[in-house]
Enzyme design. Structure first.
Site, PDB file in Angstrom:
ATOM      1  N   SER A 656       1.175  -1.303   0.422  1.00  0.00           N
ATOM      2  CA  SER A 656      -0.445   0.035  -0.025  1.00  0.00           C
ATOM      3  C   SER A 656       0.925   1.217  -0.082  1.00  0.00           C
ATOM      4  O   SER A 656       0.154   2.274  -0.542  1.00  0.00           O
ATOM      5  CB  SER A 656      -1.003  -0.008   1.466  1.00  0.00           C
ATOM      6  OG  SER A 656      -0.114   0.022   2.872  1.00  0.00           O
ATOM      7  N   LYS A 699      -6.442   5.251   8.065  1.00  0.00           N
ATOM      8  CA  LYS A 699      -5.437   5.389   7.463  1.00  0.00           C
ATOM      9  C   LYS A 699      -5.583   7.315   7.708  1.00  0.00           C
ATOM     10  O   LYS A 699      -4.621   7.897   8.511  1.00  0.00           O
ATOM     11  CB  LYS A 699      -4.748   4.925   5.841  1.00  0.00           C
ATOM     12  CG  LYS A 699      -4.053   3.813   6.492  1.00  0.00           C
ATOM     13  CD  LYS A 699      -3.967   3.046   4.359  1.00  0.00           C
ATOM     14  CE  LYS A 699      -2.785   1.943   4.587  1.00  0.00           C
ATOM     15  NZ  LYS A 699      -2.495   1.287   3.113  1.00  0.00           N
TER      16      LYS A 699
END
Length: 817
Positions: A656, A699
């Site tokens: 990611s 996040k």
């Protein structure tokens, strides 16, 4: 290409409108079983329960907290009242081989009655034996036999004495036995002097008579033990005859109750024969309440061996057993044989055989947790042996590892017929299928529970009914429509997807109970409102935020370097997720890139020091391929780049961060600085297309918390992959900041869109000849590559010229010589 606009607040959280639920209070909703949202798995379970073939056991796959155990329990509760009733099983003494106890099979519910009947029989047996052997009739008969035997001996001795007297020899009884002496007259015997005065012929004659009489006495004395054994046999026969009538009557009282059970009748006949054969020994043996403790399969006679060890007793209504074994050790599964210390020795008997879960579940269902089963030594292999053979043999650990030093009981194995249901994670199921070749044949049915369901209007309504059912079964207050809507939104957050709902009912049930506490204990409300649910969610977050706050404080104190303002070349804010059991959080992490002259190699420092996982390394290789594909058409890549997660002291896994790493690399190559007010997450493929990643809500909120703590300027924000927009279920404070223009979230489709947002410059579109605009990021990257190529060529030429001069000088020197 226009720069993507920030996402509007409406795209950041898919709310559940209370008015669409169609009720004011959850008390109006009908119940919904959790099984209704797992239709595929429920169909598989029912199929496995219906098929009676060998190996049709079940493995229920699903996430922890998804209601697997509750669903299995409800389905088994329905199934246990159907099909043939289970059997009762009893262990009894084996009169042919005491070390191999016999196993009796009885119809459902009749085992306890047989055990109780034999218990009463044993209790009545000793008084009956005592009454027989202490009766006047028995005593008179024994006395008559003993008198007859005594008279027989006396008659034989008298006859021998009379014959000796006719020969002039007297038979005398002495303290040491019998003696023969010459007679003087009928009342006296000759002394030694008188005997020596007799004629020698008479002395010889008497000596021969005495010798003959001694031989006859010797033969007679040898007969006496045989006569006495005959007497004991006759006494024993008399005792058996007397006892047989009494015990036969007691056994005959029991036999009609079990006339339809041949094995039980055979055992009762064996009991009768054994009592009659050993009745006198039973009467002579000492008896106490501890007889059962001293009974061994090789020990003394005891009436306790006529007892029945009811191993498994089932209810008389024929309900099939459902057994949950929470501690599936080998002995808890297949049973065990207990031992007692008797006179310094471990002894055992059939009454010390204890049933295991497989015994208790025989004829019904056994439910086990797969992880607990596999964590116990020998349990998995022992379970498979029982399932494959269809016979349940009691095994001891000492026998399996070969440390037993004494003769062991070997009970007769039990015929095994049950349904085994294993409940476990998907990983366990697939690992067993891959590494255990016997697994597929023993567990032919798998029931895979849903982890998520689509968030459609019908499913949302069904989910509301499920929550209402959980509240009703826990005796909690009903929920208002806004409170129900908030829990449904939380279910979407648990799923990590605004378009799906998590089927993990355990965390929903936990928050529901906590909300009920805030409603009743704090506010005294009659029903749960939205603010109570919010309070429960805040309390849960507060309980789990110690480590998150530690990370945040270290960043704010400047111990972990993360910038949220300014610009920097080759430096970008990535986002890392920290999983903590059932919870998780994210925090920003600095990712840097450097470039230098080389041969087109991109070094992953995390991988070099063995901190990078294989997926992360794959992401770095993919971005290396992207660089070669985009810039390698016009020139060879003459760079050597390094990528690293700064201040990372643990493992790094996942792809990611590959978008962030790629943008940092392009920044270092082009010399264009990256805005530090932004954070980036997303993976890329070889064509630069940004792909979705996990933990997107954590996040965004992780970077938002740092920016909010330092002060929101309106410049900060997060770049996310465009496919992740449907996953957004952000906290209210993040949405409020976006609505106020103090924080932004952009969704990007490819690396060029990310570059334009991070640098403020156009990414650059290649012309027909492959060139890029000079004022674009890609154009400057090409310029950087060209500069590195020139440096490499120049360096190579210098080395070539230096090497040529050295070679020429050496040759001329040789010629001069």
């Amino acid at each position: 290409m226009p720069i993507p606009a920030p996402l509007p607040p409406e795209r950041l959280h898919t709310a559940c409108a209370p008015d669409t639920l169609g009720f004011e209070s959850s008390a109006e909703l009908p119940e919904l079983d959790a099984a209704d949202i797992h239709a595929r798995a429920v169909d598989a379970i029912r199929l496995g329960l219906d098929i009676a073939g060998e190996g049709y056991n079940l493995f229920v796959l699903g996430d922890a907290g998804s209601g697997r155990h509750e669903i299995v329990t409800r389905l088994l509760e329905e199934e246990r009242h159907e099909s043939p009733p289970p059997a009762d099983w009893c262990y009894v003494w084996n009169f042919n081989n005491a070390s191999h106890p016999r196993l009796l099979h009885l119809p459902c519910g009749r085992g306890p009655a047989f055990r109780d009947d034999m218990q009463r029989f044993v209790e009545e047996l000793m008084p009956a034996i005592a009454a027989v052997f202490e009766s006047d009739e028995y005593r008179n008969r024994i006395e008559a036999l003993q008198e007859e035997a005594k008279q027989r001996e006396e008659t034989a001795l008298r006859k021998l004495g009379d014959e000796a007297q006719q020969l002039g020899v007297a038979l005398l009884r002495t303290p040491h036995g019998f003696a023969f002496l010459p007679m003087k007259d009928t009342d006296s015997t000759l002394s030694q002097e008188e005997f020596e005065k007799l004629p020698e012929e008479r002395q010889h004659e008497l000596g021969e008579h005495i010798k003959t009489l001694h031989e006859r006495m010797h033969r007679l004395m040898n007969e006496f033990p045989r006569w006495r054994r005959e007497l004991q046999n006759r006494i024993r026969d008399a005792g058996r005859d007397a006892l047989g009538a009494t015990v036969t009557h007691m056994i005959e009282d029991l036999q009609p109750r079990y006339a339809d059970l041949p094995d039980v009748c055979t055992h009762l006949d064996d009991v009768l024969k054994d009592i009659v054969a050993s009745g006198e020994s039973l009467h002579a043996a000492p008896h106490s309440e501890d007889d059962g403790d001293t009974l061994t399969y090789s020990g003394s006679i005891s009436v306790q061996r006529y007892l029945v060890n009811l191993l498994v007793g089932n209810p008389a209504d024929g309900t099939r057993p459902v057994v949950y074994e929470d501690h599936p050790t080998l002995q808890n599964l297949v049973g065990r044989i207990d031992h007692l210390v008797h006179m310094g020795t471990l002894v055992s008997n059939f009454t010390l055989i204890r049933a295991g879960a497989l015994h208790r579940a025989n004829g019904g269902f056994l439910v086990l947790d797969a992880m607990k089963l596999l964590s116990q030594p020998f349990a998995w292999e022992g379970l498979k042996r029982a399932l494959k053979s269809g016979r349940l043999r009691i095994e001891s650990l000492s026998e399996l590892i070969g440390v037993t030093g004494s003769v062991q009981l070997e009970p007769e194995p039990m015929a095994l017929e049950l349904k085994l249901i294993l409940i476990g994670e998907r990983l366990i199921y697939y690992l067993l299928g891959q590494y255990d070749p016997e697994f597929a044949a023993l567990f032919r049915i798998n029931a895979d529970m849903e982890s998520e369901i689509p968030r459609t209007p019908d499913n949302t309504a069904a989910y509301a009914r499920l929550i209402a059912t959980l509240a009703r079964r826990a005796d909690l207050p009903p929920l208002s429509a806004p409170a129900m809507a908030r829990l449904i939104e939380h279910a979407a957050r648990l799923a990590g997807d605004a378009e799906r709902l998590s089927t993990r009912t355990q965390p929903i049930d936990d928050r529901l109970r906590e909300a009920a506490h805030f409603a009743t204990a704090g506010a005294g409300a009659a029903r749960i409102e939205r603010e109570h649910v919010d309070a429960a969610l805040r309390a849960h977050r507060h309980r789990h935020e110690r480590i998150r706050l530690h990370y945040q404080q270290e960043i704010l104190r400047g111990q972990w370097l993360v910038d949220t303002a300014g610009s920097h070349v080759g430096q970008v804010n990535g986002l890392a997720v920290v999983p903590l059991g059932d919870d998780s959080f994210a925090h920003p992490v600095r990712i840097t890139a450097t470039v230098r002259v080389g041969e087109g190699e991109v070094i992953d420092i995390e991988r070099e020091v063995k901190l990078g996982g294989p997926i992360h390394s794959k992401g770095v290789l993919i971005l290396s391929a992207f660089m070669a594909a985009r810039f390698g058409w016009t020139m060879p890549l003459s760079l050597k780049a390094s990528l690293v997660f700064e201040q990372s002291y643990g493992g790094v896994e996942g792809d990611s961060a590959s978008l962030a790493e790629l943008t940092a690399l392009l920044s270092a190559l082009s010399g264009v600085p990256i805005r530090q007010a932004l954070a980036v997450t997303g993976s890329v493929n070889q064509f630069g297309v940004v792909q979705p990643v996990g933990g997107i809500n954590d996040k965004i909120e992780g970077f938002f918390d740092i920016c909010a703590a330092r002060g929101l300027s309106g410049e900060q924000g997060v770049l996310i992959p465009r496919p992740n927009v449907c996953h957004l279920m952000l906290r209210e404070e993040v949405i409020d900041a976006v609505r106020a223009g103090r924080f932004n979230i952009w969704a990007v489709a490819d690396v060029d869109e990310a570059l334009e947002l991070l640098t403020g410059l156009p990414a650059g579109t290649p012309a027909a000849d492959g060139t890029m605009p000079e004022d674009s990021v890609n154009g400057r990257a090409i310029a950087g590559l060209q500069k590195l190529a020139q440096l490499r060529r120049a360096f190579g030429n210098e080395r070539k010229e230096a090497g040529g001069e050295h070679t020429t000088g050496g040759t001329s020197s040789s010629k001069d010589e």
